[in-house]
Design a protein around this motif. Structure first.
Motif, PDB file in Angstrom:
ATOM      1  N   LEU A   1      32.148   1.409  -1.679  1.00 12.71           N
ATOM      2  CA  LEU A   1      32.009   0.076  -1.081  1.00 12.71           C
ATOM      3  C   LEU A   1      32.711  -0.971  -1.945  1.00 12.71           C
ATOM      4  O   LEU A   1      33.331  -1.903  -1.431  1.00 12.71           O
ATOM      5  CB  LEU A   1      30.540  -0.288  -0.903  1.00 12.71           C
ATOM      6  CG  LEU A   1      29.746   0.543   0.101  1.00 12.71           C
ATOM      7  CD1 LEU A   1      28.306   0.037   0.186  1.00 12.71           C
ATOM      8  CD2 LEU A   1      30.395   0.536   1.475  1.00 12.71           C
TER       9      LEU A   1
ATOM     10  N   LYS B   1      36.375  -0.608  -1.235  1.00  9.38           N
ATOM     11  CA  LYS B   1      36.724  -1.012   0.130  1.00  9.38           C
ATOM     12  C   LYS B   1      36.604  -2.512   0.349  1.00  9.38           C
ATOM     13  O   LYS B   1      37.483  -3.130   0.972  1.00  9.38           O
ATOM     14  CB  LYS B   1      35.816  -0.266   1.115  1.00  9.38           C
ATOM     15  CG  LYS B   1      36.134  -0.511   2.583  1.00  9.38           C
ATOM     16  CD  LYS B   1      35.232   0.344   3.464  1.00  9.38           C
ATOM     17  CE  LYS B   1      35.554   0.140   4.941  1.00  9.38           C
ATOM     18  NZ  LYS B   1      34.668   0.976   5.814  1.00  9.38           N
ATOM     19  N   TYR B   2      35.534  -3.098  -0.162  1.00  4.21           N
ATOM     20  CA  TYR B   2      35.245  -4.496   0.139  1.00  4.21           C
ATOM     21  C   TYR B   2      35.632  -5.470  -0.963  1.00  4.21           C
ATOM     22  O   TYR B   2      35.731  -6.674  -0.710  1.00  4.21           O
ATOM     23  CB  TYR B   2      33.761  -4.666   0.453  1.00  4.21           C
ATOM     24  CG  TYR B   2      33.290  -3.927   1.682  1.00  4.21           C
ATOM     25  CD1 TYR B   2      34.142  -3.737   2.768  1.00  4.21           C
ATOM     26  CD2 TYR B   2      31.996  -3.420   1.763  1.00  4.21           C
ATOM     27  CE1 TYR B   2      33.714  -3.064   3.907  1.00  4.21           C
ATOM     28  CE2 TYR B   2      31.550  -2.756   2.910  1.00  4.21           C
ATOM     29  CZ  TYR B   2      32.426  -2.568   3.958  1.00  4.21           C
ATOM     30  OH  TYR B   2      31.994  -1.904   5.088  1.00  4.21           O
TER      31      TYR B   2
ATOM     32  N   PRO C   1      25.453  -6.415   6.169  1.00  8.76           N
ATOM     33  CA  PRO C   1      25.106  -5.740   7.422  1.00  8.76           C
ATOM     34  C   PRO C   1      25.651  -4.312   7.430  1.00  8.76           C
ATOM     35  O   PRO C   1      26.707  -4.035   6.844  1.00  8.76           O
ATOM     36  CB  PRO C   1      25.797  -6.601   8.492  1.00  8.76           C
ATOM     37  CG  PRO C   1      26.906  -7.286   7.759  1.00  8.76           C
ATOM     38  CD  PRO C   1      26.388  -7.537   6.379  1.00  8.76           C
ATOM     39  N   ASN C   2      24.898  -3.422   8.053  1.00  6.92           N
ATOM     40  CA  ASN C   2      25.291  -2.011   8.167  1.00  6.92           C
ATOM     41  C   ASN C   2      25.304  -1.273   6.832  1.00  6.92           C
ATOM     42  O   ASN C   2      25.839  -0.164   6.745  1.00  6.92           O
ATOM     43  CB  ASN C   2      26.675  -1.870   8.819  1.00  6.92           C
ATOM     44  CG  ASN C   2      26.702  -2.367  10.245  1.00  6.92           C
ATOM     45  OD1 ASN C   2      25.967  -1.880  11.093  1.00  6.92           O
ATOM     46  ND2 ASN C   2      27.545  -3.367  10.511  1.00  6.92           N
ATOM     47  N   ASN C   3      24.726  -1.879   5.802  1.00  6.62           N
ATOM     48  CA  ASN C   3      24.722  -1.246   4.473  1.00  6.62           C
ATOM     49  C   ASN C   3      23.348  -1.353   3.814  1.00  6.62           C
ATOM     50  O   ASN C   3      23.235  -1.621   2.616  1.00  6.62           O
ATOM     51  CB  ASN C   3      25.789  -1.898   3.588  1.00  6.62           C
ATOM     52  CG  ASN C   3      27.189  -1.493   3.969  1.00  6.62           C
ATOM     53  OD1 ASN C   3      27.656  -0.406   3.632  1.00  6.62           O
ATOM     54  ND2 ASN C   3      27.865  -2.363   4.704  1.00  6.62           N
TER      55      ASN C   3
ATOM     56  N   GLU D   1      35.080  -4.234  10.984  1.00  9.74           N
ATOM     57  CA  GLU D   1      34.068  -3.803  11.956  1.00  9.74           C
ATOM     58  C   GLU D   1      32.645  -3.852  11.419  1.00  9.74           C
ATOM     59  O   GLU D   1      31.747  -4.370  12.071  1.00  9.74           O
ATOM     60  CB  GLU D   1      34.386  -2.375  12.438  1.00  9.74           C
ATOM     61  CG  GLU D   1      33.441  -1.873  13.517  1.00  9.74           C
ATOM     62  CD  GLU D   1      33.830  -0.509  14.033  1.00  9.74           C
ATOM     63  OE1 GLU D   1      33.078   0.032  14.878  1.00  9.74           O
ATOM     64  OE2 GLU D   1      34.865   0.026  13.602  1.00  9.74           O
ATOM     65  N   ASN D   2      32.401  -3.322  10.236  1.00  7.11           N
ATOM     66  CA  ASN D   2      31.029  -3.253   9.728  1.00  7.11           C
ATOM     67  C   ASN D   2      30.530  -4.556   9.113  1.00  7.11           C
ATOM     68  O   ASN D   2      29.359  -4.670   8.772  1.00  7.11           O
ATOM     69  CB  ASN D   2      30.907  -2.135   8.690  1.00  7.11           C
ATOM     70  CG  ASN D   2      30.843  -0.763   9.332  1.00  7.11           C
ATOM     71  OD1 ASN D   2      30.483  -0.636  10.503  1.00  7.11           O
ATOM     72  ND2 ASN D   2      31.214   0.261   8.579  1.00  7.11           N
ATOM     73  N   LEU D   3      31.430  -5.534   8.956  1.00  8.46           N
ATOM     74  CA  LEU D   3      31.046  -6.777   8.292  1.00  8.46           C
ATOM     75  C   LEU D   3      31.167  -8.009   9.183  1.00  8.46           C
ATOM     76  O   LEU D   3      30.914  -9.126   8.737  1.00  8.46           O
ATOM     77  CB  LEU D   3      31.916  -6.991   7.039  1.00  8.46           C
ATOM     78  CG  LEU D   3      31.779  -5.978   5.906  1.00  8.46           C
ATOM     79  CD1 LEU D   3      32.698  -6.357   4.765  1.00  8.46           C
ATOM     80  CD2 LEU D   3      30.347  -5.859   5.405  1.00  8.46           C
ATOM     81  N   ASN D   4      31.535  -7.831  10.441  1.00  5.20           N
ATOM     82  CA  ASN D   4      31.854  -8.982  11.284  1.00  5.20           C
ATOM     83  C   ASN D   4      30.655  -9.559  12.032  1.00  5.20           C
ATOM     84  O   ASN D   4      30.791 -10.107  13.122  1.00  5.20           O
ATOM     85  CB  ASN D   4      32.971  -8.630  12.268  1.00  5.20           C
ATOM     86  CG  ASN D   4      32.593  -7.503  13.213  1.00  5.20           C
ATOM     87  OD1 ASN D   4      31.479  -6.994  13.151  1.00  5.20           O
ATOM     88  ND2 ASN D   4      33.512  -7.112  14.075  1.00  5.20           N
ATOM     89  N   ARG D   5      29.493  -9.446  11.425  1.00  7.97           N
ATOM     90  CA  ARG D   5      28.293 -10.064  11.999  1.00  7.97           C
ATOM     91  C   ARG D   5      27.318 -10.398  10.882  1.00  7.97           C
ATOM     92  O   ARG D   5      27.424  -9.910   9.759  1.00  7.97           O
ATOM     93  CB  ARG D   5      27.624  -9.138  13.013  1.00  7.97           C
ATOM     94  CG  ARG D   5      27.077  -7.850  12.416  1.00  7.97           C
ATOM     95  CD  ARG D   5      26.182  -7.118  13.398  1.00  7.97           C
ATOM     96  NE  ARG D   5      25.738  -5.822  12.902  1.00  7.97           N
ATOM     97  CZ  ARG D   5      24.727  -5.636  12.061  1.00  7.97           C
ATOM     98  NH1 ARG D   5      24.064  -6.683  11.574  1.00  7.97           N
ATOM     99  NH2 ARG D   5      24.379  -4.424  11.688  1.00  7.97           N
TER     100      ARG D   5
ATOM    101  N   GLU E   1      17.243  -5.527  10.065  1.00  8.04           N
ATOM    102  CA  GLU E   1      17.787  -5.227   8.735  1.00  8.04           C
ATOM    103  C   GLU E   1      17.083  -6.050   7.676  1.00  8.04           C
ATOM    104  O   GLU E   1      16.714  -5.547   6.609  1.00  8.04           O
ATOM    105  CB  GLU E   1      19.287  -5.503   8.711  1.00  8.04           C
ATOM    106  CG  GLU E   1      20.117  -4.490   9.470  1.00  8.04           C
ATOM    107  CD  GLU E   1      21.570  -4.898   9.579  1.00  8.04           C
ATOM    108  OE1 GLU E   1      22.447  -4.009   9.537  1.00  8.04           O
ATOM    109  OE2 GLU E   1      21.850  -6.114   9.713  1.00  8.04           O
TER     110      GLU E   1
END
Length: 298
Positions: free
Chosen positions: A166, A169-170, A214-216, A253-257, A263
């Motif tokens: 992560l 990637k981020y 989000p998603n993590n 995709e996984n961070l766009n909200r 959560e």
């Protein structure tokens, strides 16, 4: 001012070895001069940092990480700011103290750690007495942190990622977890658990921040569990729910909200289950496209 450590810069884990004294730039894009975006009285840090009088923040330009969701990307990634001398930085510290703030809060200071030490020396010679807060992304070289021993009263590091992939990637960094946890252990060794005054204001100690992405959610759980298992149970932890997609994250995709309520509640419950009694968790709030700090902690 020529600083020996900048001739072959290894201040942060990238160890670029560039000669910043000759205006060479490495990963962080910083030179030998200090560059700041602004200094201000900030009332939206955690209650034990801001108190009623506010924290005397100094926002440094540039960063040794490249977080694609950075809310301050104009400062950290695009280098917005003004170059100043070490003496001018020391003067800013005194100016902030004269405004009756609780502390001097160094935001994203890593690239300028050597100059900051010189500025603190000057400022203390001119009457600086309030605590110094080192507010960092956590991606620190342990040898630099050792050099800061005695200069810093409060360490306020992020612990962003348990999973190194992560971080790559981020934030475009390698081995984030191992490097940041090693640095945090050294910070803890120097200042220990938080020490508060009669008004609940931190005067010395370590507090770790973690931004929930989000998603993590599993990443966040692993981070909190590491803190529980490796540091004193009285350590302060600040779990932040302020994430919203900005900068490059709008197209990822996984961070766009933002975080969902589910959560948020899952992390909240997990934090409570660990019995980290000195944990803060930021209220889940609505955020506009432009970032407005909203520290409302439980």
């Amino acid at each position: 001012m020529k600083i020996e450590e900048l001739e072959k810069c290894e201040i942060c884990p990238h160890k670029c070895k560039v000669n910043r004294n000759e205006n060479e730039v490495g990963r962080c894009k910083s030179r030998d001069t200090v560059k700041i975006a602004l200094y201000s009285i900030h009332n939206f840090e955690e209650p034990c940092i801001s108190g009623e009088r506010g924290s005397g923040t100094v926002f440094f330009s540039n960063c040794n990480m490249n977080c694609i969701y950075c809310q301050n990307y104009e400062i950290s990634q695009q280098g917005k700011g003004k170059e100043i001398t070490v003496k001018e930085l020391a003067d800013i510290f005194i100016r902030q103290q004269n405004q009756n703030v609780e502390n001097i809060n160094l935001v994203t200071p890593t690239s300028y750690a050597m100059q900051i030490m010189e500025a603190i020396k000057i400022a203390k010679g001119n009457g600086l007495k309030i605590p110094i807060v080192y507010n960092t992304n956590g991606y620190e070289d342990i040898e630099t942190i050792k050099k800061l021993n005695g200069y810093i009263d409060i360490y306020l590091p992020d612990l962003k990622y348990y999973y190194n992939e992560l971080g790559e990637k981020y934030s475009k960094v390698k081995n984030y977890f191992e490097i940041s946890t090693q640095a945090i252990k050294e910070m803890y060794k120097q200042v220990g658990i938080p020490k508060l005054d009669e008004n609940g204001i931190m005067k010395k100690g370590l507090m770790i921040r973690h931004l929930v992405l989000p998603n993590n959610i599993e990443n966040s759980k692993k981070v909190l569990n590491w803190i529980k298992e490796n540091l004193d149970e009285n350590i302060f932890v600040s779990v932040m729910a302020q994430y919203f997609p900005t900068y490059m994250a709008k197209n990822v995709e996984n961070l766009n909200r933002k975080l969902t309520l589910q959560e948020y509640e899952e992390i909240e419950n997990y934090l409570f289950s660990l019995n980290l009694d000195n944990g803060y968790i930021q209220e889940l709030g609505e955020h506009e496209e432009e970032y407005v700090p909203n520290w409302d902690f439980k």
